[in-house]
Structure formats: C-alpha cells, structure tokens
Design an enzyme around this catalytic site. Structure first.
Site, short mmCIF file in Angstrom:
data_model
loop_
_atom_site.label_atom_id
_atom_site.label_comp_id
_atom_site.label_asym_id
_atom_site.label_seq_id
_atom_site.Cartn_x
_atom_site.Cartn_y
_atom_site.Cartn_z
N SER A 153 30.81 51.92 45.42
CA SER A 153 30.11 50.65 45.55
C SER A 153 29.13 50.61 46.72
O SER A 153 28.17 49.84 46.69
CB SER A 153 31.09 49.48 45.64
OG SER A 153 31.71 49.45 46.90
N LYS A 203 31.49 45.81 51.98
CA LYS A 203 30.23 45.38 51.37
C LYS A 203 29.19 45.10 52.45
O LYS A 203 29.50 44.98 53.62
CB LYS A 203 30.45 44.09 50.55
CG LYS A 203 31.51 44.18 49.48
CD LYS A 203 31.13 45.11 48.38
CE LYS A 203 32.27 45.26 47.37
NZ LYS A 203 32.07 46.36 46.47
#
Length: 168
Positions: free
Chosen positions: A36, A86
């Site tokens: 990710s 993130k």
C-alpha cells in the site's frame, strides 16, 4: 544464591516497565507489510525480498498536529486490531477529491484524510476521514534493510487533490 535471585528479580522489575514505558511513549521499530505504500516503502517487495522496517515516533503525535505528505501509523477505523501505515493527504477543514476524482469530501474537525501511495490501498477512499486519535506514530526513518537506511521526508502532494486556503 539468594542474592542472584534478588538481583535478577530487581533488574526485571525495573527493566520491563521502563522498556514498556519507553516503547509506549517515545517510539519503536515496526515492519511495513504489503504494497500500500509502494514505492516509498517496500519498493522491492516481491518473492525474494524483505519488508522495510521503520522507526515510529510516538512522542511527536501527542499534539495531534500533522502535516500533509507525512507518513503516519494508525489503528484501522474498520478493524481496530489492525495497524495501518499511510500518508496524510488532507487535514481538518480541507476538501479533498477522492482518488477516483468523483466527489469532494470535506475533512471534519479532529480528522485527517490518509491514503496509501499505491492505488491498491485500503485507506480513506474506502473508509472516509480518520479521527486523529487513531494515529499512534509518525514514520521518521527506514531502519532496515541497511541498504535503505534513510530519513523519511514529507513528500509533496498533488495540488489538484486538496482544496484548502492553507493547502500545500
């Protein structure tokens, strides 16, 4: 014999709580799993490669002040037992275009918008803005493997995605 036992028990009684306190308030090293955050983290993740390990600074997130472009660790809002890593894309009060550019979402007070660098990422495009209270660390350095040792800098973001008088 009694003095060694006493010494060991005394040392453990001090070391274990001190270590737990340090890891809980200052920071620790964590493995980054998955794709990710590719290509920034785990760029060579494949059949024969290893994951990146990053230093997570826990002390620096206590103020709940974040910067667009920095990488943070947070508890998943959909699965609280899972930790995510993130990039902060938008801050409270910002409008942000979703990744597919279909709509603008306004980030509410006390929230941030986070995304993975890779398009295949479970992030705010899936679950919406994230409460800042779920953020538990700021990734500051890649510490493993040695060939990737580096400070993680704040990456500039696309100016078209964030709508804010204070943006980028």
């Amino acid at each position: 014999m009694m003095s060694w036992t006493r010494y060991i028990v005394g040392t453990v009684t001090f070391v274990v709580p001190a270590t737990a306190t340090f890891l809980n308030t200052v920071g620790y090293v964590a493995e980054v799993r998955g794709i990710s955050m590719k290509p920034c983290l785990n760029p060579f993740l494949g059949k024969y490669s290893v994951s990146d390990y990053v230093h997570l600074n826990k002390w620096g997130v206590r103020s709940y002040k974040f910067e667009r472009g920095e990488i943070v660790s947070l508890l998943s809002p959909v699965n609280p037992g899972e930790k995510l890593i993130k990039r902060v894309v938008a801050l409270e009060g910002d409008g942000v275009w979703t990744r597919n550019m279909k709509k603008v979402v306004t980030v509410p007070q006390g929230h941030i918008w986070v995304e993975g660098d890779h398009r295949k990422s479970l992030d705010s495009n899936s679950f919406g803005p994230v409460p800042v209270a779920l953020v538990n660390g700021r990734a500051t350095h890649i510490v493993w493997p040695p060939s990737r040792w580096q400070r993680l800098s704040v990456c500039p973001l696309s100016k078209e995605r964030v709508i804010s008088p204070f943006a980028i």
